[in-house]
Write a protein that holds these residues in place. Structure first.
Motif, PDB file in Angstrom:
ATOM      1  N   VAL A  46       0.836  -1.202   0.000  1.00  0.00           N
ATOM      2  CA  VAL A  46       0.000   0.000   0.000  1.00  0.00           C
ATOM      3  C   VAL A  46       0.872   1.254   0.000  1.00  0.00           C
ATOM      4  CG1 VAL A  46      -1.709   1.339   1.295  1.00  0.00           C
ATOM      5  CG2 VAL A  46      -1.969  -1.132   1.088  1.00  0.00           C
ATOM      6  N   LEU A  47       1.899   1.265   0.854  1.00  0.00           N
ATOM      7  CA  LEU A  47       2.761   2.440   0.957  1.00  0.00           C
ATOM      8  C   LEU A  47       3.575   2.654  -0.314  1.00  0.00           C
ATOM      9  CD1 LEU A  47       4.036   2.104   4.652  1.00  0.00           C
ATOM     10  CD2 LEU A  47       2.327   3.688   3.741  1.00  0.00           C
ATOM     11  N   LEU A  48       4.129   1.569  -0.887  1.00  0.00           N
ATOM     12  CA  LEU A  48       4.922   1.699  -2.114  1.00  0.00           C
ATOM     13  C   LEU A  48       4.091   2.279  -3.251  1.00  0.00           C
ATOM     14  CD1 LEU A  48       7.084  -1.554  -2.330  1.00  0.00           C
ATOM     15  CD2 LEU A  48       7.901   0.790  -2.048  1.00  0.00           C
ATOM     16  N   GLN A  54       5.349   6.342 -10.306  1.00  0.00           N
ATOM     17  CA  GLN A  54       5.376   5.455 -11.466  1.00  0.00           C
ATOM     18  C   GLN A  54       4.440   4.256 -11.297  1.00  0.00           C
ATOM     19  OE1 GLN A  54       9.242   4.505 -13.139  1.00  0.00           O
ATOM     20  NE2 GLN A  54      10.167   6.301 -12.192  1.00  0.00           N
ATOM     21  N   LEU A  55       3.981   4.019 -10.066  1.00  0.00           N
ATOM     22  CA  LEU A  55       3.026   2.940  -9.802  1.00  0.00           C
ATOM     23  C   LEU A  55       1.592   3.448  -9.748  1.00  0.00           C
ATOM     24  CD1 LEU A  55       4.918   0.832  -7.087  1.00  0.00           C
ATOM     25  CD2 LEU A  55       4.871   0.506  -9.563  1.00  0.00           C
ATOM     26  N   HIS A  56       1.391   4.706 -10.088  1.00  0.00           N
ATOM     27  CA  HIS A  56       0.043   5.277 -10.096  1.00  0.00           C
ATOM     28  C   HIS A  56      -0.645   4.938 -11.414  1.00  0.00           C
ATOM     29  CE1 HIS A  56       1.041   8.470  -6.788  1.00  0.00           C
ATOM     30  NE2 HIS A  56       1.171   7.222  -6.378  1.00  0.00           N
ATOM     31  N   THR A  57      -0.864   3.659 -11.617  1.00  0.00           N
ATOM     32  CA  THR A  57      -1.542   3.153 -12.812  1.00  0.00           C
ATOM     33  C   THR A  57      -2.757   2.344 -12.362  1.00  0.00           C
ATOM     34  OG1 THR A  57      -0.231   1.118 -12.823  1.00  0.00           O
ATOM     35  CG2 THR A  57       0.654   3.012 -14.059  1.00  0.00           C
ATOM     36  N   PRO A  58      -3.704   2.070 -13.270  1.00  0.00           N
ATOM     37  CA  PRO A  58      -4.901   1.311 -12.871  1.00  0.00           C
ATOM     38  C   PRO A  58      -4.584  -0.030 -12.227  1.00  0.00           C
ATOM     39  CG  PRO A  58      -5.243   2.321 -15.010  1.00  0.00           C
ATOM     40  CD  PRO A  58      -3.813   2.580 -14.652  1.00  0.00           C
ATOM     41  N   ARG A 293       7.742 -11.141  -8.256  1.00  0.00           N
ATOM     42  CA  ARG A 293       8.108 -11.375  -9.657  1.00  0.00           C
ATOM     43  C   ARG A 293       7.892 -10.127 -10.510  1.00  0.00           C
ATOM     44  NH1 ARG A 293       5.223 -16.656 -11.781  1.00  0.00           N
ATOM     45  NH2 ARG A 293       3.372 -15.559 -11.064  1.00  0.00           N
ATOM     46  N   ASN A 294       7.581  -9.007  -9.871  1.00  0.00           N
ATOM     47  CA  ASN A 294       7.265  -7.783 -10.593  1.00  0.00           C
ATOM     48  C   ASN A 294       8.432  -6.810 -10.500  1.00  0.00           C
ATOM     49  OD1 ASN A 294       6.162  -5.081 -11.150  1.00  0.00           O
ATOM     50  ND2 ASN A 294       4.195  -6.139 -11.207  1.00  0.00           N
ATOM     51  N   LYS A 295       9.051  -6.508 -11.648  1.00  0.00           N
ATOM     52  CA  LYS A 295      10.234  -5.648 -11.652  1.00  0.00           C
ATOM     53  C   LYS A 295       9.923  -4.219 -11.234  1.00  0.00           C
ATOM     54  CE  LYS A 295      12.612  -8.297 -15.254  1.00  0.00           C
ATOM     55  NZ  LYS A 295      13.190  -8.266 -16.624  1.00  0.00           N
ATOM     56  N   GLU A 296       8.724  -3.739 -11.544  1.00  0.00           N
ATOM     57  CA  GLU A 296       8.365  -2.370 -11.189  1.00  0.00           C
ATOM     58  C   GLU A 296       8.243  -2.203  -9.679  1.00  0.00           C
ATOM     59  OE1 GLU A 296       4.816  -1.668 -13.423  1.00  0.00           O
ATOM     60  OE2 GLU A 296       5.918  -0.936 -15.167  1.00  0.00           O
ATOM     61  N   VAL A 297       7.654  -3.198  -9.014  1.00  0.00           N
ATOM     62  CA  VAL A 297       7.537  -3.139  -7.555  1.00  0.00           C
ATOM     63  C   VAL A 297       8.918  -3.259  -6.918  1.00  0.00           C
ATOM     64  CG1 VAL A 297       6.601  -4.290  -5.513  1.00  0.00           C
ATOM     65  CG2 VAL A 297       5.176  -4.017  -7.537  1.00  0.00           C
ATOM     66  N   PHE A 301      10.686  -0.521  -4.522  1.00  0.00           N
ATOM     67  CA  PHE A 301      11.175  -0.880  -3.198  1.00  0.00           C
ATOM     68  C   PHE A 301      12.628  -0.459  -3.026  1.00  0.00           C
ATOM     69  CE2 PHE A 301      12.964  -4.062  -0.207  1.00  0.00           C
ATOM     70  CZ  PHE A 301      12.205  -3.729   0.908  1.00  0.00           C
ATOM     71  N   MET A 302      13.453  -0.719  -4.038  1.00  0.00           N
ATOM     72  CA  MET A 302      14.860  -0.333  -3.972  1.00  0.00           C
ATOM     73  C   MET A 302      15.011   1.185  -3.949  1.00  0.00           C
ATOM     74  SD  MET A 302      16.332  -3.151  -3.637  1.00  0.00           S
ATOM     75  CE  MET A 302      18.014  -2.514  -3.699  1.00  0.00           C
ATOM     76  N   LYS A 303      14.120   1.871  -4.630  1.00  0.00           N
ATOM     77  CA  LYS A 303      14.144   3.330  -4.646  1.00  0.00           C
ATOM     78  C   LYS A 303      13.860   3.890  -3.263  1.00  0.00           C
ATOM     79  CE  LYS A 303      11.880   7.257  -6.941  1.00  0.00           C
ATOM     80  NZ  LYS A 303      10.829   7.643  -7.925  1.00  0.00           N
TER      81      LYS A 303
END
Length: 312
Positions: A46-48, A54-58, A293-297, A301-303
């Motif tokens: 939820v926090l990420l 960049q995760l503000h997508t549907p 398995r999701n590179k964007e997440v 997280f690393m960011k």
């Protein structure tokens, strides 16, 4: 209300799922570990999603709603179960029982519709990529999420109102670790057949209708993936869809087995085991299935970790 003719002690007794044998102490500790992992995993999701633009997508907006529902679901059942086990106080008041039923049923119903919305999102993304921004606009996503919460809450209000209107016998021992409607009905002194039929109808609407949407969406998705020329695009689509189908299979399978059977065919032991599976284990698995398995997440997280180290 039928409760007026009952004894002054209107509390129920939750028999729980564990005793104090070494084996059960181990399993209780395991449940606490799973609860901790589920709490941290869903909170982090939820926090990420909220913090990373960049995760503000549907897709990620709906995923954040799923994580929020899972977070609330485990907090509805596990803390009370743990408190009763550790303190030895197994009673639960009528008000607390009603609140637990409402929260539990509402969240289960809301998650059913949300999983269908997520399937539709994947269908649009893969089958109609050029129209994705129009068909899955911010307004549409907000409507889907609000509808899921509203329909789940409506189901919760109906079930708690009817379940607590019955008269219950002097034996108030619920063979479960939380106030679940099917377990509560076994204690009723009155005929609950009409209510059981109502529950069945609700299950058809809350479970089978979303399942039909999910199946229809993924049939279209699978056909579109098969026709894809790009092997990389096909692989990515299958990974995304298989994650969702894995969650759907675990969640709906257990829920249908519990709520679409008559009371006479129920086994308290099986009901407790399956309830523990999709109220404790599934909320822990969802962030793992959708995120690891999701590179964007992983990038988000690393960011966040990088910003934390920079702040130090």
């Amino acid at each position: 209300m039928a409760w007026e003719n009952q004894t002054t002690n209107s509390d129920f007794i939750l028999l729980g799922i564990f005793n104090h044998s070494p084996t059960h102490i181990f399993f209780f500790s395991l449940v606490l570990g799973i609860f901790t992992a589920a709490f941290m995993g869903n909170t982090a999701m939820v926090l990420l999603i909220c913090l990373d633009t960049q995760l503000h997508t549907p897709m990620y907006f709906l995923l954040s709603q799923l994580s929020l529902m899972d977070l609330m679901l485990i907090c509805t059942t596990v803390p009370k179960m743990a408190f009763n086990y550790l303190s030895g106080i197994k009673s639960i008041s009528l008000a607390s029982c009603g609140t637990q039923i409402f929260s539990y049923v509402s969240l289960l119903g809301a998650e059913c519709f949300l999983l269908a919305a997520m399937a539709y999102d994947r269908y649009v993304a893969i089958c109609h990529p050029l129209r994705y921004s129009v068909l899955m606009s911010q307004k549409t996503c907000g409507f889907m999420a609000a509808s899921s919460w509203s329909l789940g809450s409506l189901d919760g209000v109906i079930e708690v109102a009817v379940a607590l209107s019955f008269s219950y016998c002097s034996t108030r021992e619920i063979p479960h670790f939380f106030c679940d409607v099917p377990a509560l009905l076994t204690l009723s002194c009155t005929d609950t057949l009409l209510f059981e039929r109502m529950i069945f109808i609700c299950c058809v609407i809350m479970l089978l209708f979303p399942v039909a949407v999910i199946i229809a969406s993924y049939v279209r998705v699978i056909l579109a993936v098969i026709r894809m020329g790009s092997g990389e695009g096909r692989r990515k689509a299958f990974i995304t869809c298989s994650s969702h189908l894995m969650v759907v299979g675990m969640y709906y399978g257990a829920a249908m087995f519990i709520y679409m059977r008559p009371t006479s065919d129920r086994s308290p032991t099986w009901d407790k085991m399956l309830s523990a599976f999709y109220t404790i284990l599934t909320p822990m698995l969802n962030p793992l299935i959708y995120s690891l398995r999701n590179k964007e997440v992983a990038r988000a997280f690393m960011k966040v970790l990088g910003k934390g180290k920079t702040g130090e």
